[in-house]
Design an enzyme around this catalytic site. Structure first.
Site, PDB file in Angstrom:
ATOM      1  N   TYR A 122       0.816  -1.203   0.002  1.00  0.00           N
ATOM      2  CA  TYR A 122      -0.145   0.049   0.001  1.00  0.00           C
ATOM      3  C   TYR A 122       0.760   1.050   0.122  1.00  0.00           C
ATOM      4  O   TYR A 122       1.592   1.510   0.871  1.00  0.00           O
ATOM      5  CB  TYR A 122      -0.920  -0.053   1.271  1.00  0.00           C
ATOM      6  CG  TYR A 122      -2.204  -1.080   1.163  1.00  0.00           C
ATOM      7  CD1 TYR A 122      -2.534  -1.678   0.060  1.00  0.00           C
ATOM      8  CD2 TYR A 122      -2.834  -1.195   2.287  1.00  0.00           C
ATOM      9  CE1 TYR A 122      -3.282  -2.548  -0.076  1.00  0.00           C
ATOM     10  CE2 TYR A 122      -3.901  -2.187   2.230  1.00  0.00           C
ATOM     11  CZ  TYR A 122      -4.017  -2.919   0.988  1.00  0.00           C
ATOM     12  OH  TYR A 122      -5.146  -3.761   0.924  1.00  0.00           O
ATOM     13  N   LEU A 153     -17.627  -0.552   0.705  1.00  0.00           N
ATOM     14  CA  LEU A 153     -18.397   0.911   0.286  1.00  0.00           C
ATOM     15  C   LEU A 153     -18.482   0.887  -1.355  1.00  0.00           C
ATOM     16  O   LEU A 153     -19.116   2.030  -1.745  1.00  0.00           O
ATOM     17  CB  LEU A 153     -17.789   2.056   0.802  1.00  0.00           C
ATOM     18  CG  LEU A 153     -17.753   2.052   2.414  1.00  0.00           C
ATOM     19  CD1 LEU A 153     -17.241   3.087   2.969  1.00  0.00           C
ATOM     20  CD2 LEU A 153     -19.203   1.982   2.955  1.00  0.00           C
TER      21      LEU A 153
END
Length: 319
Positions: free
Chosen positions: A58, A229
Protein backbone atom coordinates in the site's frame (compact mmCIF):
# COMPACT_ATOMS: atom_id res chain seq x y z
CA UNK A 1 -1.37 -8.80 25.11
CA UNK A 2 -2.18 -12.05 23.30
CA UNK A 3 -4.83 -11.70 20.58
CA UNK A 4 -6.52 -15.05 20.06
CA UNK A 5 -8.56 -15.90 17.00
CA UNK A 6 -11.87 -15.57 18.82
CA UNK A 7 -10.83 -12.15 20.12
CA UNK A 8 -10.01 -10.91 16.62
CA UNK A 9 -13.45 -12.13 15.53
CA UNK A 10 -15.04 -9.43 17.68
CA UNK A 11 -14.20 -6.81 15.05
CA UNK A 12 -17.39 -5.82 13.25
CA UNK A 13 -15.48 -3.56 10.88
CA UNK A 14 -11.86 -3.14 9.88
CA UNK A 15 -10.25 0.08 8.78
CA UNK A 16 -8.33 -0.44 5.54
CA UNK A 17 -5.20 1.72 5.45
CA UNK A 18 -4.67 1.73 1.67
CA UNK A 19 -5.41 5.48 1.44
CA UNK A 20 -2.72 6.49 3.94
CA UNK A 21 0.81 7.62 3.17
CA UNK A 22 0.57 10.01 0.23
CA UNK A 23 0.80 9.04 -3.44
CA UNK A 24 1.23 5.65 -5.09
CA UNK A 25 4.90 6.35 -5.75
CA UNK A 26 8.25 5.97 -4.08
CA UNK A 27 8.49 9.59 -2.94
CA UNK A 28 8.97 9.84 0.84
CA UNK A 29 5.96 10.71 2.97
CA UNK A 30 5.98 13.99 4.85
CA UNK A 31 4.56 15.52 8.04
CA UNK A 32 1.25 16.26 6.32
CA UNK A 33 0.86 12.58 5.39
CA UNK A 34 1.48 11.57 9.01
CA UNK A 35 -1.10 14.09 10.24
CA UNK A 36 -3.65 12.83 7.69
CA UNK A 37 -3.03 9.25 8.83
CA UNK A 38 -3.49 10.26 12.46
CA UNK A 39 -6.80 11.97 11.63
CA UNK A 40 -8.05 8.84 9.83
CA UNK A 41 -6.97 6.56 12.68
CA UNK A 42 -8.67 8.80 15.23
CA UNK A 43 -11.86 8.80 13.15
CA UNK A 44 -11.79 5.00 13.03
CA UNK A 45 -11.26 4.70 16.78
CA UNK A 46 -13.99 7.27 17.46
CA UNK A 47 -16.30 5.12 15.31
CA UNK A 48 -15.63 1.97 17.33
CA UNK A 49 -13.19 0.43 14.86
CA UNK A 50 -10.12 -1.12 16.47
CA UNK A 51 -8.92 -3.46 13.69
CA UNK A 52 -6.53 -1.98 11.10
CA UNK A 53 -5.81 -3.68 7.78
CA UNK A 54 -2.57 -3.07 5.86
CA UNK A 55 -0.56 -4.57 3.03
CA UNK A 56 3.15 -4.17 2.44
CA UNK A 57 2.45 -2.73 -1.03
CA UNK A 58 0.00 0.00 0.00
CA UNK A 59 1.47 3.28 -1.23
CA UNK A 60 4.76 1.39 -1.78
CA UNK A 61 5.05 0.72 1.96
CA UNK A 62 4.25 4.28 2.99
CA UNK A 63 0.86 3.33 4.47
CA UNK A 64 2.62 1.12 7.00
CA UNK A 65 5.27 3.80 7.49
CA UNK A 66 2.91 6.63 8.44
CA UNK A 67 0.91 4.24 10.62
CA UNK A 68 4.11 3.35 12.45
CA UNK A 69 4.82 7.05 12.97
CA UNK A 70 1.40 7.48 14.58
CA UNK A 71 1.91 4.40 16.76
CA UNK A 72 5.28 5.70 17.93
CA UNK A 73 3.86 9.05 19.06
CA UNK A 74 0.68 7.69 20.63
CA UNK A 75 1.52 5.77 23.84
CA UNK A 76 -0.81 2.84 24.49
CA UNK A 77 -2.36 2.81 21.02
CA UNK A 78 -0.78 -0.49 19.98
CA UNK A 79 -2.39 -2.27 22.92
CA UNK A 80 -5.85 -0.98 21.89
CA UNK A 81 -5.87 -2.27 18.32
CA UNK A 82 -5.60 -5.36 16.16
CA UNK A 83 -2.91 -4.99 13.50
CA UNK A 84 -3.27 -6.93 10.25
CA UNK A 85 -1.11 -6.79 7.14
CA UNK A 86 -0.63 -8.72 3.91
CA UNK A 87 2.26 -9.88 1.74
CA UNK A 88 2.65 -11.77 -1.52
CA UNK A 89 2.47 -9.10 -4.25
CA UNK A 90 5.54 -7.52 -5.81
CA UNK A 91 4.73 -4.24 -7.52
CA UNK A 92 6.02 -3.40 -10.99
CA UNK A 93 9.52 -1.93 -10.96
CA UNK A 94 11.06 -0.32 -14.01
CA UNK A 95 10.56 -2.66 -16.95
CA UNK A 96 9.67 -5.59 -14.67
CA UNK A 97 5.91 -6.20 -14.36
CA UNK A 98 4.18 -6.84 -11.06
CA UNK A 99 4.16 -10.48 -9.97
CA UNK A 100 3.09 -12.65 -7.04
CA UNK A 101 5.72 -14.12 -4.73
CA UNK A 102 4.92 -16.50 -1.87
CA UNK A 103 8.31 -18.13 -1.58
CA UNK A 104 9.12 -18.90 2.04
CA UNK A 105 12.14 -16.57 2.44
CA UNK A 106 10.22 -13.77 0.71
CA UNK A 107 7.32 -14.08 3.16
CA UNK A 108 9.68 -13.89 6.14
CA UNK A 109 11.57 -10.91 4.72
CA UNK A 110 8.37 -9.01 3.90
CA UNK A 111 7.04 -9.55 7.42
CA UNK A 112 10.29 -8.26 8.93
CA UNK A 113 10.09 -5.18 6.68
CA UNK A 114 6.45 -4.57 7.64
CA UNK A 115 7.28 -4.82 11.34
CA UNK A 116 10.06 -2.27 10.88
CA UNK A 117 7.80 0.19 9.05
CA UNK A 118 4.97 -0.31 11.54
CA UNK A 119 7.40 0.06 14.47
CA UNK A 120 5.76 -2.97 16.03
CA UNK A 121 7.06 -6.13 17.66
CA UNK A 122 4.32 -8.41 16.39
CA UNK A 123 1.62 -8.57 13.72
CA UNK A 124 -1.70 -9.89 15.00
CA UNK A 125 -2.88 -11.30 11.64
CA UNK A 126 -0.90 -11.87 8.43
CA UNK A 127 -2.80 -12.51 5.20
CA UNK A 128 -1.29 -13.96 2.03
CA UNK A 129 -2.40 -11.32 -0.46
CA UNK A 130 -2.89 -13.27 -3.71
CA UNK A 131 -2.44 -16.90 -4.81
CA UNK A 132 1.03 -17.53 -6.29
CA UNK A 133 0.82 -20.40 -8.82
CA UNK A 134 4.48 -21.25 -8.16
CA UNK A 135 4.10 -21.39 -4.38
CA UNK A 136 5.00 -24.67 -2.68
CA UNK A 137 2.37 -25.06 0.08
CA UNK A 138 4.80 -26.97 2.30
CA UNK A 139 7.37 -24.17 1.99
CA UNK A 140 4.72 -21.52 2.66
CA UNK A 141 3.54 -23.44 5.73
CA UNK A 142 7.11 -23.74 6.99
CA UNK A 143 7.56 -19.96 6.72
CA UNK A 144 4.30 -19.24 8.53
CA UNK A 145 5.12 -21.74 11.26
CA UNK A 146 8.53 -20.14 11.75
CA UNK A 147 7.03 -16.65 12.02
CA UNK A 148 4.57 -17.95 14.60
CA UNK A 149 7.23 -19.71 16.65
CA UNK A 150 9.38 -16.57 16.65
CA UNK A 151 6.44 -14.57 17.99
CA UNK A 152 6.44 -12.22 14.98
CA UNK A 153 2.92 -13.13 13.82
CA UNK A 154 0.06 -14.42 15.96
CA UNK A 155 -2.54 -15.60 13.41
CA UNK A 156 -2.70 -16.18 9.66
CA UNK A 157 -5.20 -15.99 6.84
CA UNK A 158 -5.43 -15.43 3.11
CA UNK A 159 -6.89 -12.97 0.65
CA UNK A 160 -8.54 -13.51 -2.74
CA UNK A 161 -8.39 -17.31 -2.47
CA UNK A 162 -10.82 -20.12 -3.19
CA UNK A 163 -11.87 -22.78 -0.73
CA UNK A 164 -9.70 -25.36 -2.51
CA UNK A 165 -6.64 -23.13 -2.28
CA UNK A 166 -7.22 -22.55 1.42
CA UNK A 167 -7.72 -26.28 1.99
CA UNK A 168 -4.43 -27.12 0.27
CA UNK A 169 -2.46 -24.71 2.45
CA UNK A 170 -4.36 -25.72 5.59
CA UNK A 171 -3.41 -29.37 5.02
CA UNK A 172 0.23 -28.39 5.68
CA UNK A 173 -0.45 -26.34 8.81
CA UNK A 174 -0.97 -27.36 12.44
CA UNK A 175 -2.90 -24.16 13.26
CA UNK A 176 -6.01 -22.77 11.57
CA UNK A 177 -6.17 -20.11 8.90
CA UNK A 178 -8.64 -17.64 10.37
CA UNK A 179 -9.58 -15.21 7.56
CA UNK A 180 -10.17 -14.85 3.84
CA UNK A 181 -10.43 -11.32 2.47
CA UNK A 182 -12.43 -11.00 -0.75
CA UNK A 183 -13.94 -8.15 -2.74
CA UNK A 184 -17.55 -8.10 -1.58
CA UNK A 185 -20.10 -5.30 -1.77
CA UNK A 186 -23.59 -4.46 -2.97
CA UNK A 187 -21.95 -3.59 -6.30
CA UNK A 188 -19.53 -6.53 -6.49
CA UNK A 189 -21.96 -9.39 -5.85
CA UNK A 190 -20.44 -12.39 -7.65
CA UNK A 191 -19.73 -14.01 -4.25
CA UNK A 192 -23.49 -13.94 -3.66
CA UNK A 193 -24.71 -14.53 -7.20
CA UNK A 194 -22.64 -17.70 -7.47
CA UNK A 195 -24.84 -19.34 -4.87
CA UNK A 196 -28.14 -18.66 -6.67
CA UNK A 197 -27.09 -19.14 -10.31
CA UNK A 198 -26.54 -22.88 -9.91
CA UNK A 199 -28.25 -24.77 -12.75
CA UNK A 200 -28.78 -21.63 -14.84
CA UNK A 201 -27.05 -20.51 -18.06
CA UNK A 202 -25.78 -17.40 -16.25
CA UNK A 203 -23.64 -19.58 -13.96
CA UNK A 204 -20.94 -19.78 -16.63
CA UNK A 205 -20.50 -16.01 -16.47
CA UNK A 206 -19.52 -15.99 -12.80
CA UNK A 207 -15.80 -15.97 -12.15
CA UNK A 208 -16.23 -16.48 -8.43
CA UNK A 209 -14.91 -19.83 -7.13
CA UNK A 210 -17.90 -22.01 -6.33
CA UNK A 211 -17.99 -23.16 -2.73
CA UNK A 212 -15.57 -20.56 -1.34
CA UNK A 213 -18.17 -19.01 0.96
CA UNK A 214 -19.41 -22.40 2.12
CA UNK A 215 -15.87 -23.61 2.78
CA UNK A 216 -15.16 -20.61 4.98
CA UNK A 217 -18.48 -20.95 6.80
CA UNK A 218 -17.99 -24.62 7.65
CA UNK A 219 -14.39 -24.22 8.81
CA UNK A 220 -14.65 -21.02 10.81
CA UNK A 221 -12.64 -18.92 8.36
CA UNK A 222 -13.80 -15.33 8.87
CA UNK A 223 -14.77 -13.53 5.67
CA UNK A 224 -13.48 -9.98 5.29
CA UNK A 225 -14.89 -7.73 2.56
CA UNK A 226 -12.58 -5.32 0.80
CA UNK A 227 -14.21 -2.68 -1.40
CA UNK A 228 -17.19 -2.83 0.97
CA UNK A 229 -18.38 0.73 0.22
CA UNK A 230 -18.40 -0.02 -3.52
CA UNK A 231 -16.04 2.88 -4.30
CA UNK A 232 -18.89 5.32 -3.63
CA UNK A 233 -21.09 4.01 -6.46
CA UNK A 234 -24.21 4.29 -4.28
CA UNK A 235 -23.15 7.23 -2.11
CA UNK A 236 -22.23 9.98 -4.55
CA UNK A 237 -20.63 8.46 -7.66
CA UNK A 238 -23.70 7.05 -9.35
CA UNK A 239 -23.53 6.73 -13.15
CA UNK A 240 -26.24 4.33 -14.37
CA UNK A 241 -29.95 4.50 -13.62
CA UNK A 242 -29.59 1.24 -11.69
CA UNK A 243 -27.00 2.87 -9.45
CA UNK A 244 -29.19 5.96 -8.98
CA UNK A 245 -32.17 3.75 -8.04
CA UNK A 246 -30.05 1.83 -5.55
CA UNK A 247 -28.70 5.07 -4.06
CA UNK A 248 -32.26 6.38 -3.61
CA UNK A 249 -33.30 3.20 -1.81
CA UNK A 250 -30.22 3.30 0.42
CA UNK A 251 -30.89 6.95 1.32
CA UNK A 252 -34.54 6.12 2.09
CA UNK A 253 -33.60 3.25 4.40
CA UNK A 254 -30.94 5.36 6.10
CA UNK A 255 -33.51 8.07 6.81
CA UNK A 256 -36.01 5.58 8.20
CA UNK A 257 -33.43 3.97 10.49
CA UNK A 258 -31.72 7.16 11.61
CA UNK A 259 -28.32 6.31 10.18
CA UNK A 260 -26.13 6.97 7.14
CA UNK A 261 -26.10 5.47 3.63
CA UNK A 262 -22.62 4.09 4.35
CA UNK A 263 -24.00 2.17 7.32
CA UNK A 264 -26.80 0.68 5.21
CA UNK A 265 -24.22 -0.61 2.71
CA UNK A 266 -22.17 -2.18 5.48
CA UNK A 267 -25.23 -3.57 7.26
CA UNK A 268 -26.19 -5.30 4.01
CA UNK A 269 -22.91 -7.23 4.13
CA UNK A 270 -23.05 -7.85 7.87
CA UNK A 271 -26.63 -9.20 7.63
CA UNK A 272 -25.35 -12.24 5.71
CA UNK A 273 -25.03 -15.34 7.94
CA UNK A 274 -21.36 -15.72 7.05
CA UNK A 275 -20.56 -12.98 9.58
CA UNK A 276 -18.78 -10.81 7.02
CA UNK A 277 -16.40 -8.16 8.37
CA UNK A 278 -16.40 -5.15 5.99
CA UNK A 279 -13.18 -3.23 5.41
CA UNK A 280 -13.68 0.56 5.29
CA UNK A 281 -10.97 2.02 3.08
CA UNK A 282 -11.66 5.74 2.85
CA UNK A 283 -9.01 8.23 3.88
CA UNK A 284 -11.59 10.91 4.69
CA UNK A 285 -12.39 11.19 8.43
CA UNK A 286 -16.00 12.28 7.77
CA UNK A 287 -16.65 9.22 5.60
CA UNK A 288 -15.05 6.94 8.19
CA UNK A 289 -17.28 8.41 10.91
CA UNK A 290 -20.31 7.85 8.66
CA UNK A 291 -19.67 4.11 9.19
CA UNK A 292 -19.85 4.27 13.00
CA UNK A 293 -23.33 2.74 13.31
CA UNK A 294 -22.16 -0.30 11.33
CA UNK A 295 -19.53 -0.90 14.01
CA UNK A 296 -21.75 -0.15 17.00
CA UNK A 297 -25.17 -1.51 16.04
CA UNK A 298 -26.35 -4.86 14.79
CA UNK A 299 -27.76 -4.74 11.23
CA UNK A 300 -31.30 -3.36 11.26
CA UNK A 301 -32.39 -4.70 7.89
CA UNK A 302 -35.34 -7.03 7.57
CA UNK A 303 -35.31 -10.05 5.26
CA UNK A 304 -37.40 -8.11 2.75
CA UNK A 305 -35.25 -4.95 2.95
CA UNK A 306 -32.07 -6.96 2.40
CA UNK A 307 -33.57 -8.56 -0.70
CA UNK A 308 -34.90 -5.22 -1.96
CA UNK A 309 -31.38 -3.80 -1.84
CA UNK A 310 -29.97 -6.83 -3.64
CA UNK A 311 -32.61 -6.87 -6.37
CA UNK A 312 -32.43 -3.12 -6.96
CA UNK A 313 -28.64 -3.26 -7.30
CA UNK A 314 -28.97 -6.38 -9.46
CA UNK A 315 -31.37 -4.71 -11.85
CA UNK A 316 -32.99 -7.98 -12.98
CA UNK A 317 -35.18 -10.54 -11.18
CA UNK A 318 -33.75 -13.62 -9.53
CA UNK A 319 -33.78 -16.82 -11.63
Amino acid sequence: MVIKAHEADRDRLLYGCMALGGGWDTQPYGPGDIDAAEAAIEAALDSGITGFDHADIYRHGKAEGVFGEVLSRTPGLRERITLQTKCGIRLAEGDRPGIYDLRGPTIVRRVEESLSRLRADVIDVLLLHRPDPLADPAEVAEALTSLRRQGLVREFGVSNMSGAQIALLQSHLEFPLIANQLEMSLDRRDWLEDGVLVNTPAAAQSGFPTGAIEYCLTRGVRLQAWGALAQGRFTGRQESEREHATARLIAKLAGEKGTTPETILLWWLRRHPAGIVPVVGSGRPERIRACADAARREPELSHEEWYELWLTARGVPLP
